[in-house]
Design a protein around this motif. Structure first.
Motif, PDB file in Angstrom:
ATOM      1  N   HIS A 152       0.877  -1.167   0.000  1.00  0.00           N
ATOM      2  CA  HIS A 152       0.000   0.000   0.000  1.00  0.00           C
ATOM      3  C   HIS A 152       0.920   1.224   0.000  1.00  0.00           C
ATOM      4  CE1 HIS A 152      -2.674   3.049   1.635  1.00  0.00           C
ATOM      5  NE2 HIS A 152      -3.686   2.278   1.252  1.00  0.00           N
ATOM      6  N   PRO A 153       0.528   2.355  -0.615  1.00  0.00           N
ATOM      7  CA  PRO A 153       1.382   3.551  -0.598  1.00  0.00           C
ATOM      8  C   PRO A 153       1.820   3.982   0.799  1.00  0.00           C
ATOM      9  CG  PRO A 153      -0.375   3.850  -2.190  1.00  0.00           C
ATOM     10  CD  PRO A 153      -0.659   2.556  -1.461  1.00  0.00           C
ATOM     11  N   VAL A 154       0.991   3.786   1.800  1.00  0.00           N
ATOM     12  CA  VAL A 154       1.396   4.148   3.165  1.00  0.00           C
ATOM     13  C   VAL A 154       2.503   3.211   3.646  1.00  0.00           C
ATOM     14  CG1 VAL A 154       0.654   4.339   5.581  1.00  0.00           C
ATOM     15  CG2 VAL A 154      -0.797   5.243   3.753  1.00  0.00           C
ATOM     16  N   GLN A 155       2.375   1.928   3.376  1.00  0.00           N
ATOM     17  CA  GLN A 155       3.430   0.987   3.768  1.00  0.00           C
ATOM     18  C   GLN A 155       4.735   1.321   3.052  1.00  0.00           C
ATOM     19  OE1 GLN A 155       1.045  -2.443   2.614  1.00  0.00           O
ATOM     20  NE2 GLN A 155       1.155  -3.206   4.723  1.00  0.00           N
ATOM     21  N   GLN A 156       4.651   1.646   1.769  1.00  0.00           N
ATOM     22  CA  GLN A 156       5.842   2.001   0.999  1.00  0.00           C
ATOM     23  C   GLN A 156       6.500   3.249   1.584  1.00  0.00           C
ATOM     24  OE1 GLN A 156       7.345   0.298  -1.519  1.00  0.00           O
ATOM     25  NE2 GLN A 156       8.964   1.823  -1.339  1.00  0.00           N
ATOM     26  N   ALA A 157       5.693   4.248   1.901  1.00  0.00           N
ATOM     27  CA  ALA A 157       6.225   5.487   2.474  1.00  0.00           C
ATOM     28  C   ALA A 157       6.856   5.225   3.839  1.00  0.00           C
ATOM     29  CB  ALA A 157       5.112   6.516   2.599  1.00  0.00           C
ATOM     30  N   TRP A 158       6.263   4.344   4.626  1.00  0.00           N
ATOM     31  CA  TRP A 158       6.822   4.006   5.943  1.00  0.00           C
ATOM     32  C   TRP A 158       8.239   3.450   5.779  1.00  0.00           C
ATOM     33  CZ3 TRP A 158       2.774   6.256   7.751  1.00  0.00           C
ATOM     34  CH2 TRP A 158       2.522   6.309   9.122  1.00  0.00           C
ATOM     35  N   LEU A 159       8.421   2.614   4.775  1.00  0.00           N
ATOM     36  CA  LEU A 159       9.755   2.059   4.524  1.00  0.00           C
ATOM     37  C   LEU A 159      10.715   3.125   4.012  1.00  0.00           C
ATOM     38  CD1 LEU A 159       8.813  -1.353   2.878  1.00  0.00           C
ATOM     39  CD2 LEU A 159       9.730  -0.963   5.174  1.00  0.00           C
ATOM     40  N   GLU A 160      10.270   3.913   3.059  1.00  0.00           N
ATOM     41  CA  GLU A 160      11.128   4.963   2.489  1.00  0.00           C
ATOM     42  C   GLU A 160      11.581   5.966   3.543  1.00  0.00           C
ATOM     43  OE1 GLU A 160       9.477   6.950  -0.923  1.00  0.00           O
ATOM     44  OE2 GLU A 160       9.024   5.045  -1.935  1.00  0.00           O
ATOM     45  N   MET A 161      10.706   6.320   4.456  1.00  0.00           N
ATOM     46  CA  MET A 161      11.019   7.321   5.474  1.00  0.00           C
ATOM     47  C   MET A 161      11.614   6.692   6.734  1.00  0.00           C
ATOM     48  SD  MET A 161      10.259  10.252   4.198  1.00  0.00           S
ATOM     49  CE  MET A 161      10.587   9.761   2.518  1.00  0.00           C
ATOM     50  N   ASN A 162      11.810   5.359   6.716  1.00  0.00           N
ATOM     51  CA  ASN A 162      12.409   4.658   7.847  1.00  0.00           C
ATOM     52  C   ASN A 162      11.705   5.005   9.162  1.00  0.00           C
ATOM     53  OD1 ASN A 162      14.242   2.841   8.901  1.00  0.00           O
ATOM     54  ND2 ASN A 162      15.760   4.419   9.354  1.00  0.00           N
ATOM     55  N   VAL A 163      10.385   4.883   9.150  1.00  0.00           N
ATOM     56  CA  VAL A 163       9.584   5.302  10.297  1.00  0.00           C
ATOM     57  C   VAL A 163       9.794   4.441  11.533  1.00  0.00           C
ATOM     58  CG1 VAL A 163       7.235   5.654  11.155  1.00  0.00           C
ATOM     59  CG2 VAL A 163       7.857   6.457   8.873  1.00  0.00           C
ATOM     60  N   PRO A 164       9.665   3.115  11.447  1.00  0.00           N
ATOM     61  CA  PRO A 164       9.660   2.337  12.695  1.00  0.00           C
ATOM     62  C   PRO A 164      10.980   2.404  13.456  1.00  0.00           C
ATOM     63  CG  PRO A 164       8.892   1.008  10.855  1.00  0.00           C
ATOM     64  CD  PRO A 164       9.454   2.269  10.283  1.00  0.00           C
ATOM     65  N   GLN A 165      10.856   2.468  14.753  1.00  0.00           N
ATOM     66  CA  GLN A 165      12.020   2.309  15.613  1.00  0.00           C
ATOM     67  C   GLN A 165      11.853   0.959  16.293  1.00  0.00           C
ATOM     68  OE1 GLN A 165      13.404   5.919  17.275  1.00  0.00           O
ATOM     69  NE2 GLN A 165      14.421   4.890  18.972  1.00  0.00           N
ATOM     70  N   CYS A 166      11.066   0.874  17.338  1.00  0.00           N
ATOM     71  CA  CYS A 166      10.813  -0.458  17.910  1.00  0.00           C
ATOM     72  C   CYS A 166       9.764  -1.187  17.080  1.00  0.00           C
ATOM     73  CB  CYS A 166      10.391  -0.373  19.378  1.00  0.00           C
ATOM     74  SG  CYS A 166       8.644  -0.023  19.670  1.00  0.00           S
ATOM     75  N   GLY A 167       8.848  -0.433  16.459  1.00  0.00           N
ATOM     76  CA  GLY A 167       7.873  -0.995  15.536  1.00  0.00           C
ATOM     77  C   GLY A 167       6.564  -1.440  16.152  1.00  0.00           C
ATOM     78  N   TYR A 168       6.457  -1.478  17.460  1.00  0.00           N
ATOM     79  CA  TYR A 168       5.271  -2.050  18.086  1.00  0.00           C
ATOM     80  C   TYR A 168       3.984  -1.329  17.700  1.00  0.00           C
ATOM     81  CZ  TYR A 168       2.553  -4.764  21.318  1.00  0.00           C
ATOM     82  OH  TYR A 168       1.634  -5.622  21.847  1.00  0.00           O
ATOM     83  N   CYS A 169       4.007  -0.022  17.654  1.00  0.00           N
ATOM     84  CA  CYS A 169       2.794   0.752  17.376  1.00  0.00           C
ATOM     85  C   CYS A 169       2.516   0.918  15.891  1.00  0.00           C
ATOM     86  CB  CYS A 169       2.903   2.139  18.005  1.00  0.00           C
ATOM     87  SG  CYS A 169       4.147   3.203  17.197  1.00  0.00           S
ATOM     88  N   GLN A 170       3.431   0.487  15.053  1.00  0.00           N
ATOM     89  CA  GLN A 170       3.367   0.873  13.648  1.00  0.00           C
ATOM     90  C   GLN A 170       2.169   0.341  12.873  1.00  0.00           C
ATOM     91  OE1 GLN A 170       5.401   3.364  12.423  1.00  0.00           O
ATOM     92  NE2 GLN A 170       5.840   3.406  14.608  1.00  0.00           N
ATOM     93  N   SER A 171       1.686  -0.855  13.165  1.00  0.00           N
ATOM     94  CA  SER A 171       0.512  -1.317  12.415  1.00  0.00           C
ATOM     95  C   SER A 171      -0.685  -0.415  12.705  1.00  0.00           C
ATOM     96  CB  SER A 171       0.197  -2.783  12.715  1.00  0.00           C
ATOM     97  OG  SER A 171      -0.117  -2.976  14.073  1.00  0.00           O
ATOM     98  N   GLY A 172      -0.855  -0.011  13.943  1.00  0.00           N
ATOM     99  CA  GLY A 172      -1.938   0.909  14.283  1.00  0.00           C
ATOM    100  C   GLY A 172      -1.738   2.280  13.663  1.00  0.00           C
ATOM    101  N   GLN A 173      -0.496   2.746  13.656  1.00  0.00           N
ATOM    102  CA  GLN A 173      -0.185   4.036  13.024  1.00  0.00           C
ATOM    103  C   GLN A 173      -0.516   3.983  11.535  1.00  0.00           C
ATOM    104  OE1 GLN A 173       0.968   6.770  14.612  1.00  0.00           O
ATOM    105  NE2 GLN A 173       1.978   6.046  16.456  1.00  0.00           N
ATOM    106  N   ILE A 174      -0.106   2.915  10.877  1.00  0.00           N
ATOM    107  CA  ILE A 174      -0.349   2.766   9.439  1.00  0.00           C
ATOM    108  C   ILE A 174      -1.846   2.710   9.155  1.00  0.00           C
ATOM    109  CG2 ILE A 174      -0.131   1.135   7.507  1.00  0.00           C
ATOM    110  CD1 ILE A 174       2.746   0.573   8.572  1.00  0.00           C
ATOM    111  N   MET A 175      -2.594   1.957   9.947  1.00  0.00           N
ATOM    112  CA  MET A 175      -4.036   1.852   9.714  1.00  0.00           C
ATOM    113  C   MET A 175      -4.718   3.208   9.890  1.00  0.00           C
ATOM    114  SD  MET A 175      -4.374  -1.218   8.701  1.00  0.00           S
ATOM    115  CE  MET A 175      -6.150  -1.448   8.655  1.00  0.00           C
TER     116      MET A 175
END
Length: 168
Positions: free
Chosen positions: A86-109
């Motif tokens: 999904h474009p949001v998932q792609q952008a998350w990777l490009e911008m290196n968003v996750p640190q620990c990653g735990y909250c990221q699925s909720g953030q992405i949704m």
């Protein structure tokens, strides 16, 4: 017992669970959708965010018996059928968003829901829409940048000529 019949990530589901079971535990324990996380159990942190009929909800506090006949989308259901992100998932990777990653699925949704209703949000609109999602690592500036990038990616994937052909 509550008999449930609903659509999960495009697939029909039918199962029985104890009445009062939160949707989160139906997803994780009964359907192996473990991308949706348990955070606070009170719907306050956003880690458990999924879409119900296209709108974001907190699955940890949403009783499963209310999902009959409805459509649930989890983080596992965002990508395209051909395995494109999904474009949001792609952008998350490009911008290196996750640190620990735990909250990221909720953030992405939550970000997907925002962009579904606002194709080009400004910083204040992003902050307001994402305010219910807590990130202990403080990646908020990267999240904001990723949402702006996802907006750009979504526009790049839109081909008006194909849309016109489909509607003719």
């Amino acid at each position: 017992m509550a008999d449930l019949r609903f659509t999960l990530n495009g697939q029909q589901q039918a199962l029985s669970v104890d009445e009062g079971t939160p949707l989160l535990w139906v997803l994780r324990d009964h359907l192996a959708m473990t991308g949706t996380k348990f955070g606070c159990g009170m719907g306050l942190c956003g880690a458990c965010t999924v879409h119900l009929d296209g709108s974001p909800i907190r699955s940890c506090s949403y009783p499963a018996e209310f999902i009959n006949g409805r459509e649930i989308t989890t983080i596992e259901g965002l990508g395209a059928a051909d395995d494109r992100l999904h474009p949001v998932q792609q952008a998350w990777l490009e911008m290196n968003v996750p640190q620990c990653g735990y909250c990221q699925s909720g953030q992405i949704m939550s970000a997907v829901a925002l962009l579904a209703n606002n194709k080009a949000p400004n910083d204040a609109e992003i902050d307001a829409a994402m305010s219910g999602n807590i990130c202990r690592c403080g990646t908020y500036p990267r999240i904001r940048k990723a949402i702006h990038r996802a907006s750009e990616l979504a526009v790049q994937h839109y081909n008006p000529a194909e849309t016109v052909k489909e509607n003719v």
